[in-house]
Design a protein around this motif. Structure first.
Motif, PDB file in Angstrom:
ATOM      1  N   LEU A   1       0.688  -1.283  -0.148  1.00  0.00           N
ATOM      2  CA  LEU A   1       0.024   0.011  -0.039  1.00  0.00           C
ATOM      3  C   LEU A   1       0.807   1.307  -0.005  1.00  0.00           C
ATOM      4  N   ASN A   2       1.913   0.989   0.663  1.00  0.00           N
ATOM      5  CA  ASN A   2       3.144   2.138   0.662  1.00  0.00           C
ATOM      6  C   ASN A   2       4.385   1.415   0.810  1.00  0.00           C
ATOM      7  N   ASP A   3       5.512   2.466   1.026  1.00  0.00           N
ATOM      8  CA  ASP A   3       6.629   1.651   1.540  1.00  0.00           C
ATOM      9  C   ASP A   3       6.662   0.645   2.830  1.00  0.00           C
ATOM     10  N   THR A   4       5.856   1.092   3.582  1.00  0.00           N
ATOM     11  CA  THR A   4       5.716   0.082   4.832  1.00  0.00           C
ATOM     12  C   THR A   4       4.384  -0.985   5.132  1.00  0.00           C
ATOM     13  N   ASP A   5       3.390  -0.292   4.384  1.00  0.00           N
ATOM     14  CA  ASP A   5       1.962  -0.990   4.836  1.00  0.00           C
ATOM     15  C   ASP A   5       1.902  -1.876   3.695  1.00  0.00           C
ATOM     16  N   VAL A   6       1.423  -3.179   3.910  1.00  0.00           N
ATOM     17  CA  VAL A   6       0.716  -3.993   3.094  1.00  0.00           C
ATOM     18  C   VAL A   6      -0.570  -4.709   3.618  1.00  0.00           C
ATOM     19  N   CYS A   7      -1.411  -5.333   2.638  1.00  0.00           N
ATOM     20  CA  CYS A   7      -2.596  -6.112   2.819  1.00  0.00           C
ATOM     21  C   CYS A   7      -2.443  -7.337   2.428  1.00  0.00           C
ATOM     22  N   LEU A   8      -3.229  -8.374   2.876  1.00  0.00           N
ATOM     23  CA  LEU A   8      -3.296  -9.674   2.351  1.00  0.00           C
ATOM     24  C   LEU A   8      -4.589 -10.230   1.678  1.00  0.00           C
ATOM     25  N   ILE A   9      -4.634 -10.694   0.673  1.00  0.00           N
ATOM     26  CA  ILE A   9      -5.939 -11.553   0.216  1.00  0.00           C
ATOM     27  C   ILE A   9      -5.706 -12.874   0.486  1.00  0.00           C
ATOM     28  N   ASP A  10      -6.499 -13.153   1.438  1.00  0.00           N
ATOM     29  CA  ASP A  10      -6.414 -14.649   2.118  1.00  0.00           C
ATOM     30  C   ASP A  10      -5.400 -14.725   2.939  1.00  0.00           C
ATOM     31  N   SER A  11      -5.415 -15.704   3.756  1.00  0.00           N
ATOM     32  CA  SER A  11      -4.128 -16.093   4.708  1.00  0.00           C
ATOM     33  C   SER A  11      -3.753 -17.515   4.904  1.00  0.00           C
ATOM     34  N   GLY A  12      -4.225 -18.190   4.189  1.00  0.00           N
ATOM     35  CA  GLY A  12      -3.630 -19.602   4.267  1.00  0.00           C
ATOM     36  C   GLY A  12      -4.487 -20.566   4.918  1.00  0.00           C
ATOM     37  N   ASN A  13      -3.751 -21.675   5.167  1.00  0.00           N
ATOM     38  CA  ASN A  13      -4.771 -22.748   5.708  1.00  0.00           C
ATOM     39  C   ASN A  13      -4.772 -22.795   7.128  1.00  0.00           C
ATOM     40  N   ASP A  14      -3.726 -22.399   7.988  1.00  0.00           N
ATOM     41  CA  ASP A  14      -3.606 -22.609   9.380  1.00  0.00           C
ATOM     42  C   ASP A  14      -2.704 -21.777  10.026  1.00  0.00           C
ATOM     43  N   LYS A  15      -2.343 -21.872  11.253  1.00  0.00           N
ATOM     44  CA  LYS A  15      -1.448 -21.034  11.991  1.00  0.00           C
ATOM     45  C   LYS A  15       0.094 -21.285  11.280  1.00  0.00           C
TER      46      LYS A  15
ATOM     47  N   LEU B   1     -17.454  -7.109   8.307  1.00  0.00           N
ATOM     48  CA  LEU B   1     -18.054  -7.172   6.915  1.00  0.00           C
ATOM     49  C   LEU B   1     -17.149  -6.561   5.921  1.00  0.00           C
ATOM     50  N   LEU B   2     -16.888  -7.214   4.847  1.00  0.00           N
ATOM     51  CA  LEU B   2     -16.343  -6.437   3.668  1.00  0.00           C
ATOM     52  C   LEU B   2     -17.039  -5.714   2.887  1.00  0.00           C
ATOM     53  N   THR B   3     -16.883  -4.444   2.632  1.00  0.00           N
ATOM     54  CA  THR B   3     -17.659  -3.538   1.719  1.00  0.00           C
ATOM     55  C   THR B   3     -16.680  -2.640   1.040  1.00  0.00           C
ATOM     56  N   GLU B   4     -17.036  -2.047  -0.004  1.00  0.00           N
ATOM     57  CA  GLU B   4     -16.139  -1.182  -0.838  1.00  0.00           C
ATOM     58  C   GLU B   4     -15.339  -0.134   0.100  1.00  0.00           C
ATOM     59  N   ASP B   5     -16.290   0.376   1.119  1.00  0.00           N
ATOM     60  CA  ASP B   5     -15.713   1.168   1.993  1.00  0.00           C
ATOM     61  C   ASP B   5     -14.359   1.030   2.967  1.00  0.00           C
ATOM     62  N   THR B   6     -14.224  -0.427   2.971  1.00  0.00           N
ATOM     63  CA  THR B   6     -13.320  -1.003   3.896  1.00  0.00           C
ATOM     64  C   THR B   6     -11.996  -1.493   2.974  1.00  0.00           C
ATOM     65  N   LEU B   7     -11.952  -1.019   1.796  1.00  0.00           N
ATOM     66  CA  LEU B   7     -10.852  -1.461   0.733  1.00  0.00           C
ATOM     67  C   LEU B   7      -9.823  -0.377   0.728  1.00  0.00           C
ATOM     68  N   PRO B   8      -8.468  -0.625   0.649  1.00  0.00           N
ATOM     69  CA  PRO B   8      -7.945   0.411   0.180  1.00  0.00           C
ATOM     70  C   PRO B   8      -8.160   1.108  -0.985  1.00  0.00           C
ATOM     71  N   GLU B   9      -7.544   2.344  -1.153  1.00  0.00           N
ATOM     72  CA  GLU B   9      -8.146   3.096  -2.385  1.00  0.00           C
ATOM     73  C   GLU B   9      -7.414   2.371  -3.678  1.00  0.00           C
ATOM     74  N   GLY B  10      -8.195   2.412  -4.543  1.00  0.00           N
ATOM     75  CA  GLY B  10      -7.828   1.760  -5.829  1.00  0.00           C
ATOM     76  C   GLY B  10      -8.116   0.472  -6.076  1.00  0.00           C
ATOM     77  N   PHE B  11      -8.588  -0.337  -4.945  1.00  0.00           N
ATOM     78  CA  PHE B  11      -9.269  -1.815  -4.811  1.00  0.00           C
ATOM     79  C   PHE B  11     -10.511  -2.002  -5.535  1.00  0.00           C
ATOM     80  N   GLU B  12     -10.630  -2.993  -6.325  1.00  0.00           N
ATOM     81  CA  GLU B  12     -12.068  -3.024  -6.595  1.00  0.00           C
ATOM     82  C   GLU B  12     -12.710  -4.555  -6.204  1.00  0.00           C
ATOM     83  N   ILE B  13     -13.773  -4.910  -5.491  1.00  0.00           N
ATOM     84  CA  ILE B  13     -14.393  -5.985  -5.324  1.00  0.00           C
ATOM     85  C   ILE B  13     -15.097  -6.444  -6.608  1.00  0.00           C
TER      86      ILE B  13
END
Length: 292
Positions: free
Chosen positions: A25-39, A126-138
């Motif tokens: 998202l910038n030089d330090t921040d990231v987001c994930l799309i899903d998180s895998g199977n377990d711990k 709840l996932l909504t358009e408002d919860t997404l970072p700028e420029g993302f599309e559901i």
């Protein structure tokens, strides 16, 4: 496994049995799309984050199958990140027993209450358009599972969740998991026409042109529908139909395969009945499915 694969300068995926998207998202921040199977998946992701000095701000789940939400709890506990999930799926993240219960059709036996079908619970919003970072599309991707979605990133990478299976998987197992066959076919037709810089399905290779794989999945759906219709020329109970399908496709039945394939076959039968290709009768207190 768990190698960080760059797609663009901003978008990556982490290679594992169910690909995890990672977007800077910038030089330090990231987001994930899903998180895998377990711990353990969550721990591997954390190690990648630490190696790059990245801060995880949020996890955006495409849907609530265990192999997509299993790392939520660990990563949320380690980083304090937010988790966002589509509509019905939100209840599955809070009450993970719902997945094996849904597949089994009742309270699941111990054989089904394990990490591959039942993730650890996580606190999701709840996932909504408002919860997404700028420029993302559901991107709505119904059919495989309740309210499943994909995402288009600001740099035009499209994450497609489980709406496609690889050719290798389809050739080996023949029947991929589907909740709503009619919706699934509509989704695949839509995906065929999508444009994007790169497409990243969770269970197939990332490609620049997704249309051929989408068509292959469509063809497999119709092939399975024809197989079921053919077998039901003679009136069949569900268990008899399952036995014939497993035998013809060379599949080995166990508890997991029984509920995953069984749930999908029920979805096919519902679709075929609703579209007037198969009918139901009751004989000596047995439900039988017959081709019209």
């Amino acid at each position: 496994m768990y190698e960080l694969i760059p797609v663009t300068e901003q978008s990556y995926y982490i290679q594992n049995p169910s690909k995890i998207g990672l977007v800077r998202l910038n030089d330090t921040d990231v987001c994930l799309i899903d998180s895998g199977n377990d711990k353990d998946a969550g721990r591997k992701v954390r190690q990648i984050l630490e190696a790059h000095c990245w801060r995880l701000t949020a996890i955006y789940n495409t849907h609530a199958n265990a192999d997509h939400i299993g790392g939520n709890k660990y990563l949320q506990g380690q980083t304090g990140c937010s988790v966002y999930v589509p509509e019905i799926n939100r209840e599955f993240t809070k009450h993970p027993v719902l997945e094996p219960a849904f597949l089994y059709g009742g309270f699941p036996p111990e054989d089904l209450r394990h990490k591959f079908l039942m993730a650890q619970e996580s606190d999701a919003s709840l996932l909504t358009e408002d919860t997404l970072p700028e420029g993302f599309e559901i991107i709505p991707l119904p059919g495989h599972y309740f309210d499943m979605v994909g995402f288009r990133t600001p740099d035009d990478v499209v994450f497609l969740a489980d709406c496609l299976s690889s050719r290798q998987t389809l050739d080996k197992y023949q029947i991929s998991f589907i909740y709503d066959v009619a919706a699934y076919l509509k989704t695949l037709e839509m995906v065929k026409s999508l444009s994007g810089k790169m497409f990243v399905p969770a269970h197939a290779e990332a490609v620049e042109d997704i249309a051929p794989l989408a068509q292959y999945n469509i063809d497999k759906v119709w092939e399975t529908a024809e197989k079921i219709t053919f077998l039901c020329r003679e009136a069949l109970g569900f268990e008899d139909l399952m036995q014939k399908l497993f035998t013809e496709y060379g599949l080995a039945m166990n508890f997991e395969q029984y509920v995953l394939v069984g749930s999908t076959v029920r979805s096919y039968l519902a679709w075929l009945k609703d579209t007037g290709r198969i009918t139901v009768s009751f004989d000596q207190n047995r439900m039988r499915w017959t081709t019209i």
